[in-house]
Enzyme design. Structure first.
Site, PDB file in Angstrom:
ATOM      1  N   SER A  15       7.181  -1.672   3.490  1.00 49.67           N
ATOM      2  CA  SER A  15       7.022  -2.956   2.797  1.00 49.67           C
ATOM      3  C   SER A  15       6.421  -2.736   1.414  1.00 49.67           C
ATOM      4  O   SER A  15       5.833  -1.691   1.138  1.00 49.67           O
ATOM      5  CB  SER A  15       6.122  -3.915   3.601  1.00 49.67           C
ATOM      6  N   ASP A  36       3.760   4.061   8.822  1.00 47.51           N
ATOM      7  CA  ASP A  36       3.374   2.656   8.750  1.00 47.51           C
ATOM      8  C   ASP A  36       3.031   2.206  10.159  1.00 47.51           C
ATOM      9  O   ASP A  36       3.300   2.924  11.133  1.00 47.51           O
ATOM     10  CB  ASP A  36       4.528   1.816   8.170  1.00 47.51           C
ATOM     11  N   ASP A  60      -1.052   5.691  12.432  1.00 51.83           N
ATOM     12  CA  ASP A  60      -2.376   5.337  11.914  1.00 51.83           C
ATOM     13  C   ASP A  60      -2.763   6.417  10.917  1.00 51.83           C
ATOM     14  O   ASP A  60      -3.093   7.539  11.300  1.00 51.83           O
ATOM     15  CB  ASP A  60      -3.383   5.255  13.052  1.00 51.83           C
ATOM     16  N   TYR A 166     -12.744  -3.523  -1.110  1.00 50.80           N
ATOM     17  CA  TYR A 166     -11.466  -3.036  -1.629  1.00 50.80           C
ATOM     18  C   TYR A 166     -11.676  -2.168  -2.866  1.00 50.80           C
ATOM     19  O   TYR A 166     -11.102  -1.072  -2.972  1.00 50.80           O
ATOM     20  CB  TYR A 166     -10.574  -4.229  -1.961  1.00 50.80           C
ATOM     21  N   LYS A 170     -10.765   1.833  -3.366  1.00 47.61           N
ATOM     22  CA  LYS A 170      -9.831   2.279  -4.396  1.00 47.61           C
ATOM     23  C   LYS A 170     -10.535   3.130  -5.460  1.00 47.61           C
ATOM     24  O   LYS A 170      -9.928   4.022  -6.057  1.00 47.61           O
ATOM     25  CB  LYS A 170      -9.130   1.083  -5.036  1.00 47.61           C
ATOM     26  N   PHE A 198       1.363  -7.035  -8.554  1.00 47.29           N
ATOM     27  CA  PHE A 198       2.767  -6.812  -8.232  1.00 47.29           C
ATOM     28  C   PHE A 198       3.235  -7.812  -7.182  1.00 47.29           C
ATOM     29  O   PHE A 198       2.445  -8.306  -6.380  1.00 47.29           O
ATOM     30  CB  PHE A 198       2.988  -5.379  -7.734  1.00 47.29           C
ATOM     31  N   THR A 200       4.256  -8.208  -4.203  1.00 42.77           N
ATOM     32  CA  THR A 200       4.275  -7.641  -2.855  1.00 42.77           C
ATOM     33  C   THR A 200       3.588  -8.634  -1.926  1.00 42.77           C
ATOM     34  O   THR A 200       2.960  -9.596  -2.382  1.00 42.77           O
ATOM     35  CB  THR A 200       3.507  -6.309  -2.818  1.00 42.77           C
TER      36      THR A 200
END
Length: 256
Positions: A15, A36, A60, A166, A170, A198, A200
């Site tokens: 995805s 995934d 995983d 998050y 990152k 983006f 997504t």
């Protein structure tokens, strides 16, 4: 590195940015093993793209045994793996103290870091060891035998309210880039892509906020195919190494 005839792992490959990257690699003659957890989407992508894609079952990325088992299936199907594009990850939008005064549960932070940072590192170390073993076993020496592309986010430097977990995850991915490239020098190149907004499933979750006013050019969200184009360019260019590359249309975020 030529993509044609090479085999790659794409985490999160069923995805969003990962799916676009899977499709781009296949279009260039490469083969992809999708890591995934979305069984339905993974099986559908593999059925659509046929013999160029392997769905080894749910993986995983933060689990050593899970990754090793899926890698073994990929090697059995396609042969040696030349690289990985680590698109797998999750988002989370929660402040560290809720309005009622309660602190954010620690397990939320731990899960975001487990998947986004620990999962990325776990796949990197196992794929890198596989590539290095193949180099040692081969009589032919290649200048560019392996490549790792990790995915951070512009949130690693410009995180917004609710993105502490998050952004931390990152930031860790971005911070691994140069030392990992140095660890693997002469064997595996390492770059990190830091996308902006983006189109997504994760990006669309925030499309109704005020982020559009921060766009510079183009005045829209990025297309997953544009991310995939950059990922393929990094694979193909042997001088791309140790870099964190933003792809964001020049957006710079203050406090939204």
């Amino acid at each position: 590195m030529h993509i044609q005839g090479k085999n790659f792992i794409v985490t999160g490959g069923s995805s969003g940015l990962g799916e676009a990257t899977t499709r781009a690699i296949v279009e260039k003659g490469g083969k992809v093993i999708i890591f995934d957890i979305n069984e339905e989407r993974g099986e559908a992508i593999a059925a659509e793209l046929g013999s160029s894609v392997l769905w080894p079952g749910a993986t995983d990325i933060a689990g050593e045994d899970s990754v090793i088992a899926s890698m073994e299936k990929g090697v059995e199907k396609f042969g040696k793996i030349s690289g990985v594009i680590n698109c797998g990850g999750i988002g989370m939008a929660q402040k560290i103290v809720f309005r009622n005064g309660e602190p954010q549960p620690l397990d939320i932070f731990q899960e975001v870091v487990r998947i986004n940072l620990v999962g990325t590192f776990n796949v990197c170390r196992l794929v890198a060891a596989h590539i290095i073993a193949n180099i040692k076993a081969s009589s032919e020496k290649e200048e560019d035998p392996g490549v790792i592309i990790n995915v951070a986010s512009i949130a690693y430097t410009e995180g917004q309210a609710g993105q502490t977990a998050y952004s931390a995850s990152k930031g860790g991915v971005a911070g691994m880039t140069l030392p990992m490239a140095r660890d693997l020098a002469g064997q595996v190149r390492v770059c990190t892509i830091a996308p902006g907004f983006f189109g997504t499933p994760m990006g669309n979750a925030v499309k109704d906020s005020n982020l559009e006013k921060h766009m510079v050019h183009p005045y829209r969200m990025g297309k997953p195919s544009e991310f995939a184009h950059l990922a393929c360019a990094i694979i193909e260019n042997p001088m791309m190494n140790g870099e964190i590359i933003r792809i964001d249309g020049a957006v710079r975020l203050g406090k939204l």
